[in-house]
Design a protein around this motif. Structure first.
Motif, short mmCIF file in Angstrom:
data_model
loop_
_atom_site.label_atom_id
_atom_site.label_comp_id
_atom_site.label_asym_id
_atom_site.label_seq_id
_atom_site.Cartn_x
_atom_site.Cartn_y
_atom_site.Cartn_z
N VAL A 32 3.36 43.62 -1.13
CA VAL A 32 2.53 44.57 -0.38
C VAL A 32 1.49 43.84 0.45
CG1 VAL A 32 0.82 46.41 -0.59
CG2 VAL A 32 2.86 46.43 -2.04
N TYR A 69 3.49 42.03 3.40
CA TYR A 69 4.21 42.86 4.37
C TYR A 69 3.81 44.32 4.24
CZ TYR A 69 7.08 38.68 3.77
OH TYR A 69 7.53 37.38 3.64
N PRO A 70 2.54 44.63 4.43
CA PRO A 70 2.06 45.99 4.19
C PRO A 70 2.78 47.04 5.04
CG PRO A 70 0.42 44.69 5.38
CD PRO A 70 1.49 43.75 4.94
N VAL A 71 3.13 46.67 6.26
CA VAL A 71 3.79 47.63 7.14
C VAL A 71 5.25 47.83 6.73
CG1 VAL A 71 4.32 48.22 9.52
CG2 VAL A 71 2.26 46.90 8.99
N VAL A 104 6.61 47.60 3.86
CA VAL A 104 6.75 48.39 2.62
C VAL A 104 6.96 49.86 2.92
CG1 VAL A 104 5.57 49.14 0.52
CG2 VAL A 104 5.38 46.77 1.27
N GLN A 105 6.21 50.37 3.89
CA GLN A 105 6.30 51.78 4.26
C GLN A 105 7.72 52.18 4.68
OE1 GLN A 105 3.32 53.25 3.95
NE2 GLN A 105 2.16 51.34 3.80
N ARG A 106 8.41 51.23 5.29
CA ARG A 106 9.69 51.58 5.91
C ARG A 106 10.89 51.41 5.00
NH1 ARG A 106 9.82 48.38 11.42
NH2 ARG A 106 11.97 49.14 11.51
N GLN A 125 12.48 52.73 -1.56
CA GLN A 125 11.89 52.11 -2.74
C GLN A 125 12.94 51.47 -3.65
OE1 GLN A 125 8.79 53.85 -5.75
NE2 GLN A 125 8.32 54.56 -3.69
N SER A 133 8.28 52.57 -9.58
CA SER A 133 7.62 53.87 -9.47
C SER A 133 6.43 53.94 -10.43
CB SER A 133 8.63 54.96 -9.81
OG SER A 133 8.11 56.23 -9.56
N ARG A 193 3.48 51.71 -9.22
CA ARG A 193 2.72 52.32 -8.12
C ARG A 193 1.83 53.42 -8.65
NH1 ARG A 193 6.74 52.72 -2.94
NH2 ARG A 193 4.80 52.48 -1.79
#
Lengths: 195, 195
Positions: free
Chosen positions: B158, B161-163, B165-167, B170, B185, B188
Motif C-alpha cells: 500500500v 503503490y497506493p494508487v 491498490v485501488q485498481r 482484492q 479482508s 483491512r
DNA sequence: GCAGAACGATGAACTATCTTAAGAAAAACG
DNA sequence: CGTTTTTCTTAAGATAGTTCATCGTTCTGC
C-alpha cells in the motif's frame, strides 16, 4: 595457481567468447581465498564485487527487525553470488554474504565490469545473458514460494540439489525455504519414520 | 494513434538512445488493444512477446495442483510484463497473463528483440539494463516475502503503490502477497476498526 | 585431543493464517 | 436499468508452522 576451467566453461555456456575476450574477462577477475565465516559483503557498504565460487560455499542473508537471520541465496562451486540490488545499483547493501567453508572465489569489481561492457560487444552480451538468467531464476523461485507448502519446497530443493543439501547447515537451508529450523527438522524426521 | 511518450521516457530512463535508435525501437513494437479478461500468454504456449502497458492493467498468475490461482506479477501503465522464464528461454509458459481492464499495450516479439540486440549496441544495452533491473527487483521481492508477515507485506504494498491498490481486484492482490483473500479482508478491516 | 561453541532433534503449547460456508455488496453487460 | 456474475466480508473451526526450552551431538579452533 587455481584451475579456471569451470569458470571458463560456465561463461562459454552463456555466450561463446573469442579467446582474446576470454582472456580479457579472466584477467579482469581476481582470485581470492576466503576463510569460513568471513564476510564478503555487509549491510551499509556498497557491494563492490560480483562473485563466482571456484571452491567452497557461501550464503547471503539479511537480519530482520526481530534479529532473525534469513538466508536469501546459496552458492557453491560454479555459482554466482552478490547482493544484486547493491551491486547493480551501487547502493548500500542490505545483505551479508558469508563464507560457510574456507573457499576460493573469483571476483570482479563493478567499475571493471562497466568498462568491459562498454568496450566490448561479446562481454556486454555475456553480462546481459547473466542478468536474464538471474531474472528468470528468481521468477521461478517466487512462483515456488507462492504455490508450495514448506514440505514441498524442501522436497523440491532436495530433488534439485541433492549434493548441496549435504553441505549446508540446516538452519540456513530452513530460512532459505522460509521455515524455522525446528520445522525443517520435523519434516526430515517424519520422512525417515515413514520408511 | 497512441501517445508513445511514456514509453519513450521509460526507455530513456534506462539508457539514453539516439533518435535513430529510438525510432528503430518504437517501430519494432506493435500497438495492440486488449479486452478485459483476454489472455496474452497461456501455459503450454511459448511466450512470444515482451509487453509494455500503455493503458490498462494486467496480472500474471499460475494455477497450482489444487486449482488455486496465484498472482505472480501486476502491471499497470508504464510497467513491463511477460512470463520471463518462457520469454527468455523460449520454452512453454507456465503462467497466464490476463487483462484486468480493457487495455492498450506495446509488444515486441522475441525474434525481433534478438535481431535488435544483435545488430545494435545501444539497444543491446537497453535490454541488458532491463534484465538487471528485473533481477534486482525480484531479489527485493524475495527478501520481503522471506522477512515480513502477511500484514507487513500488505502495508508495504500500500505504501509503495497506493494508487495501484485501488485498481486491483482484492483476490489478485491477496494471492500476490501470499495470503488468502479472506485474510486480506480481515487485515483491512482490523485496520479500519483500530482508528 | 580437548573445551567451548555451534548445530540438530524433540515435544508441548501457541498463533498466524487457511478453510469452509453463506450472505452482502459491487460490478459487468446485455 | 435490472439481473447475472463476480468480488468482498464475516465468523467459526481447523492446521501448518512457530516459539520456547532442553538435551545430545558434532564441529572447530587452539
Amino acid at each position: 595457481m587455481e584451475d579456471l576451467s569451470p569458470f571458463i566453461e560456465n561463461v562459454n555456456h552463456k555466450t561463446r567468447l573469442s579467446s582474446e575476450n576470454m582472456e580479457r574477462l579472466t584477467t579482469a577477475f581476481q582470485v581470492v581465498k576466503v576463510k569460513r565465516k568471513q564476510l564478503l559483503i555487509q549491510p551499509g557498504f556498497v557491494a563492490k564485487y560480483r562473485i563466482y565460487v571456484l571452491k567452497g560455499a557461501f550464503h547471503s542473508y539479511v537480519i530482520d527487525d526481530k534479529g532473525n537471520e534469513h538466508t536469501i541465496q546459496f552458492a557453491v562451486e560454479d555459482w554466482w553470488l552478490s547482493d544484486y540490488n547493491s551491486y547493480i545499483h551501487q547502493t548500500p547493501a542490505t545483505q551479508f554474504v558469508e563464507a560457510l567453508e574456507n573457499s576460493v572465489i573469483l571476483q570482479i569489481d563493478h567499475q571493471t565490469e562497466q568498462q568491459l561492457k562498454n568496450a566490448n560487444w561479446e562481454l556486454a552480451t555475456l553480462f546481459r545473458v547473466m542478468a536474464e538468467h538471474s531474472a528468470a531464476y528468481l521468477a521461478r523461485r517466487i512462483v515456488s514460494n507462492l504455490t508450495q507448502s514448506a514440505e514441498e519446497r524442501y522436497n523440491e530443493f532436495v530433488a534439485k540439489y541433492p549434493v548441496v543439501v549435504q553441505r549446508l547447515p540446516q538452519y540456513a537451508l530452513a530460512s532459505y525455504l522460509n521455515m524455522t529450523r525446528e520445522f525443517l527438522s520435523k519434516i526430515r524426521n517424519d520422512k525417515v519414520r515413514k520408511k
